[in-house]
Motif scaffolding. Structure first.
Motif, PDB file in Angstrom:
ATOM      1  N   ARG A 110      84.594  57.724  33.139  1.00 58.70           N
ATOM      2  CA  ARG A 110      84.138  57.499  31.760  1.00 58.70           C
ATOM      3  C   ARG A 110      85.200  56.805  30.914  1.00 58.70           C
ATOM      4  NH1 ARG A 110      85.254  62.268  27.936  1.00 58.70           N
ATOM      5  NH2 ARG A 110      83.505  61.487  26.720  1.00 58.70           N
ATOM      6  N   HIS A 111      86.421  56.671  31.443  1.00 57.97           N
ATOM      7  CA  HIS A 111      87.514  56.096  30.649  1.00 57.97           C
ATOM      8  C   HIS A 111      87.544  54.580  30.808  1.00 57.97           C
ATOM      9  CE1 HIS A 111      88.284  60.134  29.723  1.00 57.97           C
ATOM     10  NE2 HIS A 111      88.478  60.440  30.992  1.00 57.97           N
ATOM     11  N   THR A 112      86.623  53.933  30.069  1.00 55.22           N
ATOM     12  CA  THR A 112      86.394  52.488  30.212  1.00 55.22           C
ATOM     13  C   THR A 112      86.600  51.761  28.882  1.00 55.22           C
ATOM     14  OG1 THR A 112      84.056  52.886  29.783  1.00 55.22           O
ATOM     15  CG2 THR A 112      84.721  52.723  32.096  1.00 55.22           C
ATOM     16  N   HIS A 113      87.335  52.370  27.959  1.00 55.58           N
ATOM     17  CA  HIS A 113      87.575  51.724  26.664  1.00 55.58           C
ATOM     18  C   HIS A 113      88.405  50.454  26.887  1.00 55.58           C
ATOM     19  CE1 HIS A 113      88.167  51.262  22.449  1.00 55.58           C
ATOM     20  NE2 HIS A 113      89.424  51.630  22.446  1.00 55.58           N
ATOM     21  N   GLY A 114      87.868  49.318  26.444  1.00 57.07           N
ATOM     22  CA  GLY A 114      88.633  48.072  26.537  1.00 57.07           C
ATOM     23  C   GLY A 114      88.328  47.202  27.733  1.00 57.07           C
ATOM     24  N   THR A 115      87.273  47.514  28.486  1.00 59.67           N
ATOM     25  CA  THR A 115      86.991  46.716  29.695  1.00 59.67           C
ATOM     26  C   THR A 115      86.731  45.243  29.369  1.00 59.67           C
ATOM     27  OG1 THR A 115      84.696  47.459  29.499  1.00 59.67           O
ATOM     28  CG2 THR A 115      86.044  48.556  31.162  1.00 59.67           C
TER      29      THR A 115
END
Ligand SMILES: Nc1ncnc2c1ncn2[C@@H]1O[C@H](COP(=O)(O)OP(=O)(O)OP(=O)(O)O)[C@@H](O)[C@H]1O
Ligand SMILES: Cc1ncc(COP(=O)(O)O)c(N)n1
Length: 270
Positions: free
Chosen positions: A213-218
């Motif tokens: 779930r840690h996809t901030h900034g893809t």
């Protein structure tokens, strides 16, 4: 008098400029772009368009800079240091979109346009009335445009649910004038597939989905990595393939920070 031969001239890395908003949480925007550039061995530079108060839970505040401040930052960088590629991200308003598009229309450097509309949490990062400026002024100066499916819907009205929809959306975006488009299919279920096309060549870029779930900034990371490849002289398909591999690894290594969505790991290869 020198007592030894002068040393070889120092190696100067390619210079890449991001024109984007600041993310105080360090996961997206300017911060993601500069980290991606460091990881690619290029010299990263920034024109800040807006400052956001942001963390893993969302965007708590956003303030855009005056047009003159954005123009002055750009001139400072380009007139002295020079750029081999430019990436744009959050541009906030129609006035800033038009200012940046006018500056970029005069550069020979390749331009990667990530037409950022909303954050991962759904917070608006672009005024609704700026969409027409993105279509008519910014997309025409792009070497590569990298919309996600929400941005495709905002810009073209096409709702994409499958790969044939991605092809239709690509045609619509290319109609505004970018030389290439990457339609990012990361929001579709199944393996994350992106379509890269210039209207003639078609490249389907597939990668395993990382259930992280840690996809901030893809999106920022992918666009910046493309700019780094172009600054090194790679052709567009080579730069986009390499960027896709980089962002896939960064997503696999994304880590929890705060109580919400954490960042991808820009340093996963270092
Ligand atoms: N869970 C995942 N695993 C692997 N790759 C992914 C995953 N989610 C997205 N991607 C890939 O990451 C890249 C960015 O796509 P995405 O659709 O997330 O962009 P975005 O929505 O603009 O990003 P952001 O939300 O940061 O603005 C694309 O290459 C996409 O295929
Ligand atoms: C300043 C800035 N630029 C871009 C994004 C998009 O990134 P994400 O969709 O991962 O929130 C963001 N959240 N903030």
């Amino acid at each position: 008098m020198p007592i030894s031969a002068s040393p070889a001239a120092p190696l100067v890395p390619p210079r890449v400029l991001t024109v984007a908003g600041s993310d105080s949480g360090g996961g997206a925007g300017i911060q993601a772009d500069l980290k991606t550039m460091l990881a690619h061995g290029v010299h990263g530079m920034s024109v800040i368009t807006a400052v956001t108060a942001q963390n893993s839970l969302g965007v708590q505040g956003a303030w855009e800079l005056p047009v003159e401040a954005v123009r002055a930052q750009y001139r400072s960088v380009v007139d002295d240091i020079g750029v081999q590629a430019v990436k744009t991200g959050m541009l906030a308003s129609a006035a800033l979109v038009e200012t940046v598009a006018a500056l970029l229309a005069a550069t020979d450097a390749p331009v990667v346009v990530d037409p950022v509309g909303v954050s991962k949490h759904g917070d608006p990062l672009l005024a609704a009335e700026a969409l027409d400026s993105v279509r008519q002024k910014l997309l025409p100066v792009a070497t590569v445009a990298t919309p996600n499916l929400d941005e495709v819907a905002q810009l073209t009205g096409v709702t994409v649910t499958d790969e044939s929809g991605m092809r239709r959306a690509a045609g619509e975006i290319l109609g505004y004038g970018p030389r290439w488009v990457v339609i990012k299919g990361g929001h579709l279920p199944g393996e994350p597939v992106d379509l890269l096309t210039d209207g003639t060549e078609e490249h389907w870029l597939r990668a395993p989905r990382h259930d992280n779930r840690h996809t901030h900034g893809t999106g920022c990371t992918l666009a910046s990595a493309i700019a780094c490849g172009l600054a090194r002289g790679q052709d567009v398909p080579t730069a986009v393939r390499a960027a896709k591999e980089y962002v896939t690894g960064a997503i696999a290594a994304g880590f929890p920070l705060g109580a919400g969505i954490g960042p991808v790991d820009h340093g996963w290869r270092l």
